[in-house]
Motif scaffolding. Structure first.
Motif, PDB file in Angstrom:
ATOM      1  N   THR A   2       3.227 -50.942  18.761  1.00 55.97           N
ATOM      2  CA  THR A   2       4.577 -51.479  18.628  1.00 55.97           C
ATOM      3  C   THR A   2       4.689 -52.851  19.282  1.00 55.97           C
ATOM      4  OG1 THR A   2       5.440 -49.225  18.682  1.00 55.97           O
ATOM      5  CG2 THR A   2       7.015 -50.975  19.079  1.00 55.97           C
ATOM      6  N   PHE A  32       9.664 -55.774   6.968  1.00 50.88           N
ATOM      7  CA  PHE A  32       8.651 -55.796   8.019  1.00 50.88           C
ATOM      8  C   PHE A  32       8.786 -54.618   8.985  1.00 50.88           C
ATOM      9  CE2 PHE A  32       9.478 -60.025   6.454  1.00 50.88           C
ATOM     10  CZ  PHE A  32       8.205 -60.391   6.041  1.00 50.88           C
ATOM     11  N   GLY A  33       9.652 -53.664   8.658  1.00 50.88           N
ATOM     12  CA  GLY A  33       9.835 -52.494   9.509  1.00 50.88           C
ATOM     13  C   GLY A  33      10.549 -52.794  10.810  1.00 50.88           C
ATOM     14  N   GLY A  34      11.291 -53.906  10.857  1.00 50.07           N
ATOM     15  CA  GLY A  34      11.997 -54.282  12.081  1.00 50.07           C
ATOM     16  C   GLY A  34      13.328 -53.569  12.212  1.00 50.07           C
ATOM     17  N   PHE A  59       9.194 -53.798  16.075  1.00 44.26           N
ATOM     18  CA  PHE A  59       8.374 -53.862  14.868  1.00 44.26           C
ATOM     19  C   PHE A  59       7.196 -52.908  15.011  1.00 44.26           C
ATOM     20  CE2 PHE A  59      10.529 -57.924  14.938  1.00 44.26           C
ATOM     21  CZ  PHE A  59      10.864 -58.129  13.599  1.00 44.26           C
ATOM     22  N   PRO A  60       6.614 -52.486  13.897  1.00 42.07           N
ATOM     23  CA  PRO A  60       5.464 -51.575  13.990  1.00 42.07           C
ATOM     24  C   PRO A  60       4.243 -52.197  14.650  1.00 42.07           C
ATOM     25  CG  PRO A  60       6.133 -51.886  11.680  1.00 42.07           C
ATOM     26  CD  PRO A  60       7.047 -52.708  12.533  1.00 42.07           C
ATOM     27  N   GLY A  63       1.555 -58.105  14.153  1.00 36.84           N
ATOM     28  CA  GLY A  63       1.407 -58.766  12.855  1.00 36.84           C
ATOM     29  C   GLY A  63       2.693 -58.738  12.059  1.00 36.84           C
ATOM     30  N   ALA A  64       3.373 -57.594  12.066  1.00 44.19           N
ATOM     31  CA  ALA A  64       4.647 -57.482  11.345  1.00 44.19           C
ATOM     32  C   ALA A  64       5.700 -58.387  11.968  1.00 44.19           C
ATOM     33  CB  ALA A  64       5.129 -56.023  11.345  1.00 44.19           C
ATOM     34  N   ALA A  65       5.725 -58.464  13.300  1.00 41.94           N
ATOM     35  CA  ALA A  65       6.699 -59.323  13.984  1.00 41.94           C
ATOM     36  C   ALA A  65       6.452 -60.794  13.648  1.00 41.94           C
ATOM     37  CB  ALA A  65       6.628 -59.106  15.497  1.00 41.94           C
ATOM     38  N   SER A  67       4.898 -61.942  10.991  1.00 42.28           N
ATOM     39  CA  SER A  67       5.190 -62.137   9.567  1.00 42.28           C
ATOM     40  C   SER A  67       6.688 -62.250   9.318  1.00 42.28           C
ATOM     41  CB  SER A  67       4.601 -60.990   8.741  1.00 42.28           C
ATOM     42  OG  SER A  67       3.191 -61.034   8.798  1.00 42.28           O
ATOM     43  N   TRP A  68       7.476 -61.422  10.012  1.00 41.80           N
ATOM     44  CA  TRP A  68       8.937 -61.523   9.869  1.00 41.80           C
ATOM     45  C   TRP A  68       9.419 -62.897  10.319  1.00 41.80           C
ATOM     46  CZ3 TRP A  68      11.989 -62.044  14.384  1.00 41.80           C
ATOM     47  CH2 TRP A  68      13.349 -62.241  14.112  1.00 41.80           C
ATOM     48  N   SER A  71       8.554 -65.570   7.944  1.00 45.46           N
ATOM     49  CA  SER A  71       8.904 -65.334   6.541  1.00 45.46           C
ATOM     50  C   SER A  71       9.907 -66.363   6.025  1.00 45.46           C
ATOM     51  CB  SER A  71       9.488 -63.923   6.371  1.00 45.46           C
ATOM     52  OG  SER A  71      10.784 -63.840   6.950  1.00 45.46           O
TER      53      SER A  71
END
Length: 114
Positions: A2, A32-34, A59-60, A63-65, A67-68, A71
């Motif tokens: 996380t 992004f799962g945020g 975020f999960p 990388g997702a954070a 990318s968000w 974005s």
């Protein structure tokens, strides 16, 4: 693991663009799962000064954070906030559920030869 986006934002009069930002940010998080886990609200300062509000988005993973934040959807609305609210924004990875600060201290001692 996380990860979190944290924002320490200075209080300022609410501008119409900030309201638009608030109306639009949720849609930028979803892909992004945020999710917000802290979004302003009362702060109880126990040590030091805290001039402003706190926002924490989970975020999960890091990388997702990243990318968000990078974005096109978020970059499009970011100026709606930054033109009117000063502050700091950081990304940070969380720790595992079994994290133990005493184990962390022991690892630091071993590395330092203490």
């Amino acid at each position: 693991m996380t990860a979190y986006a944290l924002a320490h934002l200075r209080r300022a009069p609410i501008h119409a663009e900030v309201l638009e930002y608030l109306e639009r940010i949720q849609a930028t998080l979803v892909p992004f799962g945020g999710r917000f886990i802290v979004h302003g609200g009362p702060i109880e300062v126990l040590e030091g000064d805290w001039p402003g509000d706190l926002v924490i988005i989970e975020f999960p993973g890091l990388g997702a954070a990243r990318s968000w934040y990078g974005s096109p959807a978020y970059q499009e609305i970011k100026p709606l906030r930054t033109r009117h609210l000063a502050g700091e924004v950081i990304l940070v990875e969380g720790v595992a559920a079994d994290h133990d600060s005493s184990e962390m201290a022991a690892a630091i001692r071993r590395a330092d030869g203490s």
